[in-house]
Enzyme design. Structure first.
Site, PDB file in Angstrom:
ATOM      1  N   TYR A 245     -15.837  -9.074  26.672  1.00  0.00           N
ATOM      2  CA  TYR A 245     -16.681  -8.013  26.109  1.00  0.00           C
ATOM      3  C   TYR A 245     -16.209  -7.626  24.710  1.00  0.00           C
ATOM      4  CZ  TYR A 245     -18.794  -7.159  30.690  1.00  0.00           C
ATOM      5  OH  TYR A 245     -19.471  -7.282  31.875  1.00  0.00           O
TER       6      TYR A 245
ATOM      7  N   LYS B 266       3.025  11.647  49.418  1.00  0.00           N
ATOM      8  CA  LYS B 266       1.699  12.107  48.963  1.00  0.00           C
ATOM      9  C   LYS B 266       0.956  10.958  48.284  1.00  0.00           C
ATOM     10  CE  LYS B 266       3.877  13.810  44.727  1.00  0.00           C
ATOM     11  NZ  LYS B 266       4.453  14.997  44.077  1.00  0.00           N
TER      12      LYS B 266
HETATM   13  C1  LIG Z   1       5.864  14.624  43.952  1.00  0.00           C
HETATM   14  C2  LIG Z   1       6.964  15.550  44.239  1.00  0.00           C
HETATM   15  C3  LIG Z   1       8.278  15.074  44.441  1.00  0.00           C
HETATM   16  C4  LIG Z   1       8.671  13.633  44.250  1.00  0.00           C
HETATM   17  O1  LIG Z   1       8.811  13.381  42.861  1.00  0.00           O
HETATM   18  P1  LIG Z   1       9.397  11.989  42.335  1.00  0.00           P
HETATM   19  O2  LIG Z   1       9.584  12.194  40.878  1.00  0.00           O
HETATM   20  O3  LIG Z   1       8.353  10.955  42.628  1.00  0.00           O
HETATM   21  O4  LIG Z   1      10.659  11.745  43.074  1.00  0.00           O
HETATM   22  C5  LIG Z   1       9.241  15.992  44.806  1.00  0.00           C
HETATM   23  N1  LIG Z   1       8.945  17.308  44.945  1.00  0.00           N
HETATM   24  C6  LIG Z   1       7.709  17.802  44.731  1.00  0.00           C
HETATM   25  C7  LIG Z   1       7.458  19.250  44.886  1.00  0.00           C
HETATM   26  C8  LIG Z   1       6.683  16.945  44.363  1.00  0.00           C
HETATM   27  O5  LIG Z   1       5.459  17.437  44.149  1.00  0.00           O
END
Ligand SMILES: *Cc1c(COP(=O)(O)O)cnc(C)c1O
Length: 360
Positions: free
Chosen positions: A256, A36
């Site tokens: 800045y 994702k």
């Molecule tokens: C994002 C996500 C993961 C992965 O999590 P990590 O901590 O990056 O390994 C796994 N399961 C679900 C449902 C997620 O939303």
């Protein structure tokens, strides 16, 4: 003269290495590779095509992310980890062979009331203690029966849950969540998944049939302990270069607001990366960057396109020299620790202006 702007170098060999490490840690589990948010900022097209032969399934958070994988030729199973957002998405899931989780009554009803060209694979999301998404423990049986009876759902139901504190080694909460998950799914399909990165690294008994690695695939640990301690290799090296090296007088401010005043005569390096690239503006002064074999501190405020570092008097650094913001030489977990930001946040906030370069 050659100066490089902000560039994320992405290593496919590190990515493949990390998958081997994960397989070794959970040899009996199948892998849902979580890609994702543009593969955690690493570039979803490259990451998913590199991983496709090595994993069993992909996990994404949005329908658009799943469709992007399909249009890039990924034919492996894909799960929508938050399920579908609209009843009319269901037909799209069916024709694109996408799997979904179901976490609530609204999604359940949409599934029951749709007419689909073919049934789809569903994972029932169970709330075992995160209290964010998922059906309550006492509702599991009811939802399970409805899924079993639903013509739009394939017969083999999966079960999924998520830990809220798996990165805390001392907490007993993870074991409590796991116990609830095991007990509520007992006697049903043995297609269970609860472990993300923290569960994979720290809670062996939670691996079950499917693991869902995200951050550790990218070589980053889910807590402050540097991933290299678990034999992980950082996939991303965030680099830029010096675009100016300037002599600077004692007592003069930089940048800045004049928020930093040099206590001595020095050389200031200007690095071509800023918050417009996603490097955080609110980092504490003194956060290091890696340059020519050493760490040097950021001084003055981070601006949109640049930041400034104190190179020290008599430095040998030149315009064009490579600067590493994070990577093997300077672990992102270390930047996270010093800035109070999450590694997850640092990598996903990079902007499209950052050039992506695929190495090895
Ligand atoms: C994002 C996500 C993961 C992965 O999590 P990590 O901590 O990056 O390994 C796994 N399961 C679900 C449902 C997620 O939303």
């Amino acid at each position: 003269m050659f100066m490089k702007p902000a560039t994320a170098k992405i290593s496919s060999s590190a990515l493949k290495h990390n998958i081997q490490v994960i397989r070794h840690k959970a040899p009996k589990s199948k892998i849902i590779a979580v890609v994702k948010a543009n593969a955690y900022g690493h570039g979803v097209v490259f990451v998913s095509s590199t991983l496709a032969p090595l994993v069993d399934c992909f996990g994404v958070a949005r329908l658009e992310e799943a469709l992007a994988l399909r249009s890039n030729g990924i034919i492996k199973p894909i799960v929508l980890l938050e399920g579908f957002f609209s009843a009319k998405d269901l037909a799209i899931l069916a024709v694109n062979n996408l799997q979904t989780i179901v976490h609530c009554e609204e999604q359940m009803q949409a599934l029951e009331q749709s007419t689909l060209p073919n049934p789809i694979k569903v994972w029932l999301k169970i709330d075992t203690g995160m209290h964010r998404l998922g059906v309550h423990l006492e509702q599991v049986e009811h939802f399970y029966q409805r899924l079993k009876n639903c013509k739009n759902v394939l017969p083999q139901i999966g079960f999924i849950s998520h830990f809220s504190r798996a990165d805390e080694l001392q907490s007993d909460y993870t074991q409590r969540q796991l116990d609830r998950f095991l007990s509520v799914t007992q006697g049903k399909e043995q297609e269970r998944s609860i472990a993300a990165s923290g569960g994979i690294l720290f809670w062996q008994q939670s691996h079950l049939e499917w693991i869902r690695p995200g951050i550790i695939m990218y070589g980053i640990s889910p807590n402050d302990i540097v991933g290299q301690q678990y034999d992980l290799k950082p996939v991303m090296t965030l680099t830029s270069s010096l675009i100016a090296v300037r002599s600077h007088k004692k007592g003069e401010p930089v940048g800045y607001g004049g928020s930093w005043i040099s206590p001595q005569d020095t050389q200031i390096g200007v690095v071509a990366i800023g918050y417009g690239d996603g490097y955080p503006r609110n980092i504490p002064m003194g956060t290091p960057v890696y340059l020519n074999g050493r760490l040097v501190p950021i001084v003055g405020r981070v601006s949109m396109d640049m930041l400034t570092v104190d190179l020290g008097q008599g430095c040998q650094d030149k315009v064009g020299d490579e600067v590493i913001l994070w990577g093997k030489e300077l672990p992102i977990e270390e930047i996270a620790r010093q800035t109070g930001l999450l590694s997850y946040e640092l990598i996903t906030k990079l902007t499209p202006r950052v050039i992506t370069e695929y190495i090895d």
